[in-house]
Motif scaffolding. Structure first.
Motif, PDB file in Angstrom:
ATOM      1  N   TYR A 183      25.073  41.007  66.609  1.00 47.88           N
ATOM      2  CA  TYR A 183      23.907  41.856  66.398  1.00 47.88           C
ATOM      3  C   TYR A 183      23.310  42.274  67.745  1.00 47.88           C
ATOM      4  CZ  TYR A 183      19.030  42.909  65.284  1.00 47.88           C
ATOM      5  OH  TYR A 183      17.799  43.477  65.202  1.00 47.88           O
ATOM      6  N   LEU A 186      21.793  45.520  59.900  1.00 46.53           N
ATOM      7  CA  LEU A 186      21.523  44.198  60.468  1.00 46.53           C
ATOM      8  C   LEU A 186      20.057  44.070  60.842  1.00 46.53           C
ATOM      9  CD1 LEU A 186      24.651  43.545  62.705  1.00 46.53           C
ATOM     10  CD2 LEU A 186      24.101  42.567  60.478  1.00 46.53           C
ATOM     11  N   TRP A 228      17.855  41.056  59.817  1.00 45.02           N
ATOM     12  CA  TRP A 228      17.177  40.207  60.796  1.00 45.02           C
ATOM     13  C   TRP A 228      15.680  40.108  60.494  1.00 45.02           C
ATOM     14  CZ3 TRP A 228      17.691  36.362  63.734  1.00 45.02           C
ATOM     15  CH2 TRP A 228      16.711  36.050  64.678  1.00 45.02           C
TER      16      TRP A 228
END
Lengths: 345, 113
Positions: free
Chosen positions: B17, B91, B95
């Motif tokens: 990421y 992502l 997150w």
């Protein structure tokens, strides 16, 4: 005083100490082995080489002329040892190291050879002392005239152990990162300072290898031509072989007739029979003879390193099939007299 | 339980990421990325990055072009592809959710600190 080498890393030239070179070569080989199952293994190692080159350039810019073993050690601790790096997407790395089985294969040994390295390879394969193999070969060669020819054929057929992996397989050692590293280092040590005698010998090796390569190529060509010319003959030969096999099976079938003659009081008909019995016997006979024949061929070809070893499953199935065919064949053979008996009725 | 192992697992999950995040702003080459990741204390050994970059590239998230360098070998400049951008934003959400959850739990149960 130290000897230095010149290496090309990612297109840049560096002077490097001999010991530093060995360490770096070892490290790169270990990386290559570690990432061997990843998709872009070559690319990963190439990129890391480029990074190492960059770090070396920094050392050079600091005013040094030669890369030392301390530099290489610093680079390795900065880049990380193979076991610290994760490759192989699933993250099950580390466990598969050293898992590859230590299978022995027959190779010619390039590191210890008088002519083609055949004796040395044989010695490694069987774990004998190479000196004794050579003495026996030479003494036997004086008496058996075909041995020289056999040696030349072995030189042509048996491949040379070129990579570190092949050299390990030659001695039946397990293949893992540390053993590959060791081979790389050992090979380097053995190459050190050739004497005058070794120089003339290596010239002889080159000539010998060239001759063997040419002869091997011509032999292959010849065999292919023969195969093309005689393809019909070969086919007929195959048919004849098959017919002979069937005849042999027939002979085997007739053997129990002797038992029948000898033991007229046994009620053979008790076992019962069908018209398929003869076919079953033929099939069993083929399997009973064919499976060991295939096994023998596999053994020879595997020894030469031409065929891959069979998987355990295949072996088990073949053995089971053979046992069943022998057992069933025997039972049917005992019934066979009844077939002949019924003919006369 | 091996604490170091858990820590490195946590880092490993974040690493991809973060690489995408770094490349979102600008194209850069491996050593730049290493520098930034080291500053962020995300990687210990540099070799960790290379298999990741190659994998992200093979999966179509990254592309690269060669750029000549005055000081040393030519460099591979990586940038995000469209697919890479899309996955980055996915992502991003993941997150956010994850950190929300963890922060929530921390606030609830770590009141001692």
């Amino acid at each position: 005083m130290k000897k230095t080498l010149t290496v090309n890393l990612a297109g840049s030239v560096y002077h490097i100490d001999e010991d530093a070179y060995v360490l770096l070569d070892n490290y790169l080989n270990n990386l290559r082995y570690h990432f061997r199952k990843d998709d872009g293994a070559e690319e990963i190692v190439r990129d890391m080489e480029a990074r190492i080159a960059e770090l070396f350039t920094e050392y050079i810019r600091e005013g040094k002329q030669v890369i030392t073993i301390e530099n290489v050690e610093a680079v390795i601790s900065r880049m990380g040892k193979p076991e610290d790096l994760n490759g192989n997407a699933d993250g099950k790395e580390g466990e598969d190291e050293g898992e590859e089985r230590a299978s022995r294969r027959l190779f010619r040994n390039p590191d210890d050879r008088v002519l083609g390295g055949v004796a040395s390879g044989l010695a490694a394969y069987f774990g004998w002392d190479v000196v004794w193999v050579r003495i026996v070969l030479i003494v036997a060669g004086l008496w058996i005239h075909g041995l020289l020819l056999a040696y030349l054929i072995a030189w042509i057929i048996i491949p040379m152990a070129r990579t570190a992996t092949e050299k390990l397989q030659m001695c039946g050692k397990p293949i893992n990162v540390s053993s590959i590293g060791k081979t790389v280092t050992d090979g380097f040590e053995q190459d050190g300072e050739p004497t005058g005698d070794e120089k003339s010998r290596s010239r002889m090796h080159r000539v010998g290898d060239a001759v063997v390569a040419v002869v091997g190529f011509l032999l292959k060509l010849f065999l292919i031509l023969v195969a093309i010319c005689f393809a019909p003959v070969l086919l007929i030969g195959l048919v004849v072989l098959f017919a002979l096999l069937m005849a042999a099976t027939g002979m085997l079938i007739s053997i129990p007739a002797v038992f029948y003659e000898a033991l007229p009081y046994v009620d053979w008909g008790m076992i019962g029979t069908s018209s398929g019995t003869a076919v079953a016997i033929a099939v069993c006979g083929l399997l009973a003879v064919g499976i060991p024949a295939v096994g023998l061929l596999q053994l020879v070809m595997q020894g030469l390193g031409t065929w891959k070893p069979m998987s355990l499953t295949v072996k088990m199935v073949l053995v089971l099939l053979w046992l069943v065919s022998v057992a069933v064949g025997t039972v049917f053979l005992l019934q066979a007299p009844f077939i002949e008996y019924s003919y006369f009725m | 339980m091996n604490v170091d192992n858990v820590k490195s697992q946590m880092r490993k999950g974040m690493l991809e990421y973060c690489i995408l995040l770094l490349l979102h702003q600008e194209a850069s080459y491996a050593s730049d990325i290493i520098q930034k990741l080291k500053e962020a204390r995300l990687i210990v050994v540099e070799g960790t990055l290379y298999p990741l970059l190659t994998r992200l590239k093979n999966d179509g998230l990254l592309s690269y072009e060669w750029v000549e360098s005055t000081q040393g070998p030519p460099r591979k400049y990586y940038r995000l592809t469209e697919l890479g951008e899309r996955i980055l934003s996915e992502l991003e959400t993941a997150w956010d959710e994850l950190s929300d959850t963890v922060n929530h739990l921390r606030q609830k149960f770590l009141t001692v600190l």
